[in-house]
Structure formats: C-alpha cells, structure tokens
Design a protein around this motif. Structure first.
Motif, PDB file in Angstrom:
ATOM      1  N   ARG A 231       0.827  -1.212   0.000  1.00 16.70           N
ATOM      2  CA  ARG A 231       0.000   0.000   0.000  1.00 16.70           C
ATOM      3  C   ARG A 231       0.860   1.261   0.000  1.00 16.70           C
ATOM      4  NH1 ARG A 231      -5.363   1.592   0.984  1.00 16.70           N
ATOM      5  NH2 ARG A 231      -5.972  -0.579   0.940  1.00 16.70           N
TER       6      ARG A 231
ATOM      7  N   VAL B  38       0.514   4.103  -2.922  1.00 17.97           N
ATOM      8  CA  VAL B  38       0.243   5.493  -2.550  1.00 17.97           C
ATOM      9  C   VAL B  38       1.421   6.378  -2.964  1.00 17.97           C
ATOM     10  CG1 VAL B  38      -0.096   7.067  -0.596  1.00 17.97           C
ATOM     11  CG2 VAL B  38      -1.336   4.914  -0.676  1.00 17.97           C
TER      12      VAL B  38
ATOM     13  N   PHE C 274       1.237  -6.016  -9.681  1.00 19.91           N
ATOM     14  CA  PHE C 274       1.205  -7.465  -9.835  1.00 19.91           C
ATOM     15  C   PHE C 274       1.653  -7.877 -11.236  1.00 19.91           C
ATOM     16  CE2 PHE C 274      -0.894  -7.825  -5.805  1.00 19.91           C
ATOM     17  CZ  PHE C 274      -0.623  -9.117  -5.384  1.00 19.91           C
TER      18      PHE C 274
ATOM     19  N   GLU D   5       8.180  -6.234   6.596  1.00 21.10           N
ATOM     20  CA  GLU D   5       7.810  -6.853   7.873  1.00 21.10           C
ATOM     21  C   GLU D   5       6.469  -7.560   7.771  1.00 21.10           C
ATOM     22  OE1 GLU D   5       7.971  -4.146  11.167  1.00 21.10           O
ATOM     23  OE2 GLU D   5      10.070  -3.710  10.735  1.00 21.10           O
TER      24      GLU D   5
ATOM     25  N   CYS E 135       3.100  -8.607   8.974  1.00 23.72           N
ATOM     26  CA  CYS E 135       2.292  -7.877   9.932  1.00 23.72           C
ATOM     27  C   CYS E 135       1.868  -8.837  11.026  1.00 23.72           C
ATOM     28  CB  CYS E 135       1.089  -7.283   9.248  1.00 23.72           C
ATOM     29  SG  CYS E 135       1.604  -6.267   7.881  1.00 23.72           S
ATOM     30  N   VAL E 136       2.019  -8.388  12.259  1.00 16.21           N
ATOM     31  CA  VAL E 136       1.768  -9.281  13.390  1.00 16.21           C
ATOM     32  C   VAL E 136       0.310  -9.293  13.801  1.00 16.21           C
ATOM     33  CG1 VAL E 136       4.026  -9.477  14.393  1.00 16.21           C
ATOM     34  CG2 VAL E 136       2.680  -7.424  14.772  1.00 16.21           C
TER      35      VAL E 136
ATOM     36  N   GLU F 200      -6.399  -7.362   3.747  1.00 16.54           N
ATOM     37  CA  GLU F 200      -5.052  -6.778   3.778  1.00 16.54           C
ATOM     38  C   GLU F 200      -4.606  -6.654   5.226  1.00 16.54           C
ATOM     39  OE1 GLU F 200      -4.695  -3.267   1.297  1.00 16.54           O
ATOM     40  OE2 GLU F 200      -3.136  -2.441   2.571  1.00 16.54           O
ATOM     41  N   ASN F 201      -3.335  -6.823   5.474  1.00 16.73           N
ATOM     42  CA  ASN F 201      -2.800  -6.631   6.819  1.00 16.73           C
ATOM     43  C   ASN F 201      -2.247  -5.223   6.966  1.00 16.73           C
ATOM     44  OD1 ASN F 201      -3.115  -9.163   8.282  1.00 16.73           O
ATOM     45  ND2 ASN F 201      -1.957 -10.002   6.579  1.00 16.73           N
ATOM     46  N   PRO F 202      -2.169  -4.643   8.162  1.00 10.77           N
ATOM     47  CA  PRO F 202      -2.508  -5.276   9.435  1.00 10.77           C
ATOM     48  C   PRO F 202      -4.010  -5.276   9.725  1.00 10.77           C
ATOM     49  CG  PRO F 202      -1.728  -3.046   9.821  1.00 10.77           C
ATOM     50  CD  PRO F 202      -1.625  -3.285   8.347  1.00 10.77           C
TER      51      PRO F 202
ATOM     52  N   PRO G 108      -4.928 -10.376  14.825  1.00 13.38           N
ATOM     53  CA  PRO G 108      -4.499 -11.184  13.664  1.00 13.38           C
ATOM     54  C   PRO G 108      -4.868 -12.666  13.760  1.00 13.38           C
ATOM     55  CG  PRO G 108      -2.666  -9.929  14.617  1.00 13.38           C
ATOM     56  CD  PRO G 108      -3.826  -9.729  15.529  1.00 13.38           C
TER      57      PRO G 108
ATOM     58  N   PRO H 229       1.925 -15.524   3.369  1.00 14.47           N
ATOM     59  CA  PRO H 229       2.436 -16.729   2.696  1.00 14.47           C
ATOM     60  C   PRO H 229       2.047 -18.036   3.394  1.00 14.47           C
ATOM     61  CG  PRO H 229       4.220 -15.501   3.763  1.00 14.47           C
ATOM     62  CD  PRO H 229       2.982 -14.670   3.908  1.00 14.47           C
TER      63      PRO H 229
ATOM     64  N   THR I 153       1.595 -15.074  10.686  1.00 13.95           N
ATOM     65  CA  THR I 153       2.690 -14.181  10.307  1.00 13.95           C
ATOM     66  C   THR I 153       4.071 -14.727  10.648  1.00 13.95           C
ATOM     67  OG1 THR I 153       2.319 -13.079  12.418  1.00 13.95           O
ATOM     68  CG2 THR I 153       1.341 -12.077  10.481  1.00 13.95           C
ATOM     69  N   LYS I 154       4.216 -15.321  11.823  1.00 14.69           N
ATOM     70  CA  LYS I 154       5.552 -15.667  12.290  1.00 14.69           C
ATOM     71  C   LYS I 154       5.838 -17.148  12.012  1.00 14.69           C
ATOM     72  CE  LYS I 154       5.844 -11.606  14.279  1.00 14.69           C
ATOM     73  NZ  LYS I 154       6.902 -10.646  14.383  1.00 14.69           N
TER      74      LYS I 154
ATOM     75  N   ASP J  57      -0.896 -16.235  -0.070  1.00 11.72           N
ATOM     76  CA  ASP J  57      -0.530 -15.131  -0.966  1.00 11.72           C
ATOM     77  C   ASP J  57      -1.707 -14.651  -1.800  1.00 11.72           C
ATOM     78  OD1 ASP J  57       2.273 -14.900  -0.350  1.00 11.72           O
ATOM     79  OD2 ASP J  57       2.573 -16.804  -1.380  1.00 11.72           O
TER      80      ASP J  57
ATOM     81  N   MET K 297      -4.093 -11.915  -2.530  1.00  9.86           N
ATOM     82  CA  MET K 297      -4.422 -10.492  -2.338  1.00  9.86           C
ATOM     83  C   MET K 297      -5.707 -10.228  -3.110  1.00  9.86           C
ATOM     84  SD  MET K 297      -2.620  -8.323  -0.586  1.00  9.86           S
ATOM     85  CE  MET K 297      -2.700  -6.658  -1.221  1.00  9.86           C
TER      86      MET K 297
ATOM     87  N   LEU L 164     -10.700  -4.489   4.866  1.00  7.53           N
ATOM     88  CA  LEU L 164      -9.581  -3.586   5.112  1.00  7.53           C
ATOM     89  C   LEU L 164      -9.775  -2.869   6.452  1.00  7.53           C
ATOM     90  CD1 LEU L 164      -7.010  -2.207   3.904  1.00  7.53           C
ATOM     91  CD2 LEU L 164      -8.529  -0.366   3.184  1.00  7.53           C
TER      92      LEU L 164
ATOM     93  N   GLU M  27      -0.739   6.065   5.455  1.00  6.19           N
ATOM     94  CA  GLU M  27      -1.652   5.725   4.357  1.00  6.19           C
ATOM     95  C   GLU M  27      -2.872   4.936   4.830  1.00  6.19           C
ATOM     96  OE1 GLU M  27       1.539   4.765   4.625  1.00  6.19           O
ATOM     97  OE2 GLU M  27       1.227   2.654   5.111  1.00  6.19           O
ATOM     98  N   LEU M  28      -2.837   4.387   6.046  1.00  5.08           N
ATOM     99  CA  LEU M  28      -4.007   3.690   6.579  1.00  5.08           C
ATOM    100  C   LEU M  28      -4.585   4.428   7.798  1.00  5.08           C
ATOM    101  CD1 LEU M  28      -2.833  -0.031   6.247  1.00  5.08           C
ATOM    102  CD2 LEU M  28      -4.776   0.993   5.073  1.00  5.08           C
TER     103      LEU M  28
ATOM    104  N   PRO N 267       4.659  -1.610  14.991  1.00  2.00           N
ATOM    105  CA  PRO N 267       4.521  -2.951  14.405  1.00  2.00           C
ATOM    106  C   PRO N 267       4.259  -4.022  15.458  1.00  2.00           C
ATOM    107  CG  PRO N 267       6.825  -2.327  14.489  1.00  2.00           C
ATOM    108  CD  PRO N 267       6.055  -1.155  15.031  1.00  2.00           C
ATOM    109  N   ALA N 268       3.306  -3.771  16.333  1.00  2.00           N
ATOM    110  CA  ALA N 268       2.889  -4.754  17.338  1.00  2.00           C
ATOM    111  C   ALA N 268       1.498  -5.243  16.940  1.00  2.00           C
ATOM    112  CB  ALA N 268       2.841  -4.106  18.711  1.00  2.00           C
ATOM    113  N   SER N 269       1.055  -6.337  17.545  1.00  2.00           N
ATOM    114  CA  SER N 269      -0.291  -6.834  17.250  1.00  2.00           C
ATOM    115  C   SER N 269      -1.319  -5.784  17.630  1.00  2.00           C
ATOM    116  CB  SER N 269      -0.588  -8.080  18.079  1.00  2.00           C
ATOM    117  OG  SER N 269      -0.249  -9.221  17.372  1.00  2.00           O
TER     118      SER N 269
END
Lengths: 105, 410
Positions: free
Chosen positions: A67, A71, A81, A102, A104-105, B156-158, B162, B194, B198-199, B220, B222, B251, B266-267, B295-297
């Motif tokens: 994203r 943007v 893609f 990263e 995303c968690v 889409e993430n995040p 999660p 993927p 995530t981890k 994968d 999207m 989203l 952007e989000l 970048p935490a849950s």
C-alpha cells in the motif's frame, strides 16, 4: 546468513535470499536478482518502483508495504502485480536489496 | 490545571483513564475522554456470537459504568485535531484545548474499500464478524445455512486481532461438526500471508492444525474484488475462488479524523516511536492501542501491556524527565481451536511465538502453541477479568514485559 556472489560482487544474504546490507546493492545486482525472480528484463516502470522503494527504505529503515508503494508511486496494485508477479512488495524488496517487508503481526 | 484529553473510550482509552485516576493528582489534572458511542463493547466476544456461544448482552455495557467523576466523558465524534494550537474540534461544535493528547481511537473495518463487497450481497452471502452487528447477522445466517463452500478471507494486513480469522475457522469447523453438517461444508482460508500466520514457528504449527482439520489454505491471496452475483473472489494475480458463504475481514483503517488532521499514514495510523508510543511529529501526543503504526499486534492485550508501563513513564515525562524506551511490543493471545480447546501465543517485537508454558515457566497452567482445555477456559474467564479488573485500571497478575522463561526454542 551466507555470502553470495551476485553480478560479480560478494554480498551477504539471509536464508530467504534477501540482502542484509542495502549499501552493498548495485543496479547490476538488481538485474540478476530480477532474473532469479522470473523477470527477464527491468523496464523503466520496474525501475520507478525499485527507486521508490530504495528511497522509502532509506528514510524509514524498512522496505515499504504494498500500500505504501501504490500510494507513493501512483502505480496501481494491479499494475504492480503485472510488473512483479505474485507478492510484488516482497519481490521488489528483494530486487532492491532491502530486507523482507515486515510480516504484519 | 493541566489538561489531558483522551480521544476514544474503548479498551485502551478506558484503561489508561482509570490508571491515571488512581495515580494522578486530580486537583492538578483535568482528564476528558471523547467517544461517539455510549456502549463499551467486549470485542473479543464478537468471535463467539456467530456460533451462539455468546449473545449480545454478553459483550456490551454502558461506558458510564467505567468512566466516572472526576473523569469527564463527552459523547461526540472528533472533527479534527489542531496539533499546533493544541485544540480538538468535536462534531458537536465543542472545542477542547489540551496540554497532552492521547489518541486511542483504534481501527475499524472498511468493506466499501473492496469493489463488490459492501453491495447488495453484504449481509446476505457476504458477512463479517468484526462488529456487533455483523456478528449477529452472521449468527442468523449460520443458523439457517445448509452447507456449501465457506471462504474466509483477509483483505489486507494489518488487521485487528491477527489470530481472529483462524479462530473463526476452527470454531466454524467445530460448529458444523456439532450440527452434523461438516461433511456438507468445505472450508477455505484465503490469506494475503504466505501461510497460516505471520511468524514462522506459529505459522507452521497453526498450518498443521488447519490441515488436520481439513481446512484448505490459499496463501498469498491479495483480493482485488468480489463478484457478488457470480459469488467469487478474485485476486490481483487473477486467481478466482467461488464461495457459497464469504466471511471477510475487510480492510482495517484508523479513524478518519486522523487523516483530516494530517496525523496519519496511508491507513490513518499515527506514526509513533515504537518503544515510547509518542507521536513522531508532536511531543505532547501519545497513541495507545490499535491507532498507532507500531509494528505490534493490534489487540487488547498489547494495549494493556503497553499501558501498564506507559502510565508511570508519562508521569515522569511531564515532570521533565526523558521518556524511557519501555515498550517491547509484548502481545499474547488466546486462540480458540474448537472442540472446547484453545492454545496461546506470547511474543514481542523481537521474539516470535514459541511453544512452552505461561505465565509460570514449566508449570503454566496455560500451554503455549499447544492445544489444551485449560486455554479455552482461560479465554472464557478472561471476559470476567476484562469487565471487572482490566477496564477499571486494576493490576492484572501478568508480567507486562515478555519473558523467555518457559519458552522452548524449536
């Protein structure tokens, strides 16, 4: 972490083939990694995205998300893609010598 | 009198306000919360509603029960923050000036951002469970559903929580078994990740769990659009998945006023220093809970651990001390796996979830990344803890910083 020779230069990559140090990156390396990723030739459109990602990572310290790329460049997700098939954010990060975006968690 | 304004009286806003109420000198501080909704939602409970395990009354209470004098609660939406004038303009035309601002307006779903999603089939063959309304509608739908192909998709993430899509899938599997129609239901999980999670370690273990439950993962993926009449979802790389019932995690974006105020990315998440949760742009603005770009849950547990350490740091900070980089990104989540069992994960910015025992090393009683009935009961008991301890700003007997004791390297 392993040493790998790409386009005649020895660089360090992680187990997934992402370069460890973005400063070791060269345009020749990008061309070679792109081939590994199934992109035979990098066009001006590809370079626009690669350059954006390097600038973005230079400022933030991490590879941009999909994203952030759309943007930031005005290139649509659909076009991304087409340029970097399957997972464009991940693919372009690898070609641009950046870490994996990263998860995303 | 110093003024502290807290935007959002959800999990993070309510907890931090009640913590301050306990430790601050309220002759010197005026604390005002702003939120448009008079109801407090126990959001982890939305997951159970589609399956009839919880009802509406289990997950709502009046915000007034948790925010009382000398705290002030104003019921209004936020129009705009003017960080230079240190002013918040509200939708009810009121203006609030502040010395310090806490943004805790969380994140919300935006199904209208995906073409075809929030149109004539929304609430019919396309559902979600991220709000009270959507989870109640899905409950009705599942009640009458004869079976077919259930597709669960993350756009889409995040996203907030999660693990919720995985829990939904495993509870659905259990639900269909219980009602004798599992053999008439095919379950597919289409995710932009993927793998299942995530981890790496958690992704592998959860992926194996899904496989054992005969749930197919389309990785994968999207999503580009929904075709509501053809009942299929289409990815950017032109893969198509047909469904009879689509359950989507749309989203997720932060609040609109964040964008209007020029404070968001952007989000619409506010960029912060991930260790202090202070805005990168303004040194008197802090962001707690899901509203930041840390970048935490995005989860209540993360907000709670962060606030545990925030309160004391904030008090030192306003007295002129440096902020300590205190927050390690600690998160932990119960994961419902169906059949009365659950598992748990515990992790932070640096350390991915690993198997082991929690919170007492070697003993538990909770098991990490391993199914047990106790974990399921832990999750159900947590609702009591949420309403009676957590929201009131009381100490919960869990360590705020993540510990490696009790975890097994695999």
């Amino acid at each position: 972490m392993v040493a790998k020779t790409i386009a005649g230069k020895t660089v360090e990559v992680n187990e997934e083939g992402f370069m460890i140090n973005p400063n070791e990156w060269t345009e020749e390396i990008a061309v070679e990694i792109a081939k590994e990723e199934g992109i035979p030739e990098l066009t001006a459109e590809h370079w626009k995205i690669i350059n954006f990602c390097r600038q973005s990572a230079g400022a933030s310290g991490k590879a941009p998300t999909l994203r952030q790329i759309t943007v930031g460049t005005g290139v649509s997700t659909k076009e991304l893609f087409a340029l970097f098939p399957k997972g464009p954010a991940k693919k372009v990060a690898r070609i641009a010598g950046l870490g994996k975006p990263e998860g995303c968690v | 009198m110093k003024k502290l304004v807290i935007l959002g009286a959800g999990t993070a806003g309510t907890i931090v306000a009640n913590r301050f109420k306990r430790v601050m000198d309220l002759d010197e501080w005026q604390i005002t919360l702003v939120d448009p909704d008079p109801i407090h939602y126990y959001q982890p409970g939305f997951l159970f509603i589609p399956f009839g395990m919880y009802t509406r009354k289990d997950v709502i209470k009046p915000k007034r029960d948790y925010i009382s004098a000398p705290l002030t609660l104003i019921q209004s939406a936020v129009e705009e923050v003017d960080p230079v004038q240190r002013l918040v303009r509200l939708a009810n035309k009121q203006s609030l000036s502040y010395d310090y601002l806490i943004i805790a307006t969380g994140t919300d779903i935006h199904p209208e951002e995906t073409p075809g999603m929030a149109e004539h089939e929304w609430g019919k063959s396309i559902h979600s469970f991220y709000t009270l309304d959507t989870s109640l509608k899905l409950n009705q739908m599942l009640h009458n559903w004869e079976g077919g192909r259930l597709v669960v998709n993350v756009v889409e993430n995040p996203i907030k929580c999660p693990v919720a899509p995985l829990e939904f899938i495993m509870l659905a599997d259990w639900h269909f078994h219980k009602h004798g129609k599992r053999d008439r239901v095919e379950i597919i999980y289409a995710t932009p990740l993927p793998g299942a999670f995530t981890k790496p370690v958690a992704s592998r273990l959860l992926g194996e769990l899904l496989e054992r439950k005969n749930i197919q993962v389309e990785a994968d993926f999207m999503i580009e659009r929904v075709e509501p009449d053809a009942k299929k979802i289409v990815s950017y790389d032109e893969r198509e998945i047909e469904y009879d019932l689509l359950v989507t995690v749309p989203l997720n974006k932060g609040a609109e006023f964040v964008a209007r105020s020029g404070l968001g990315n952007e989000l619409n998440y506010v960029p912060v220093d991930q260790y202090t949760l202070r805005s990168k742009a303004y040194d008197n603005i802090f962001v707690l809970g899901d509203a930041s770009d840390a970048p935490a849950s995005k989860a209540g547990a993360t907000a709670h651990f962060a606030i545990d350490l925030f309160t004391e740091n904030f008090l030192r900070y306003v007295e002129g001390h440096e902020l300590k980089p205190y927050f390690d990104g600690h998160a932990n989540c119960f994961i419902e796996t169906g059949f009365g069992k659950g598992l748990m994960i515990d992790f932070n910015y640096e350390q991915e979830p690993l198997p082991g025992r929690y919170p007492l090393p070697g003993i538990g009683p909770l098991t990490l990344l391993e199914e047990s009935e106790f974990n399921h009961w832990g999750k159900l008991m947590f609702r009591w803890m949420y309403w009676h301890l957590l929201l009131k700003g009381m100490e919960v007997p869990l360590p705020s910083e993540m510990s490696m004791s009790g975890k097994r390297l695999v």
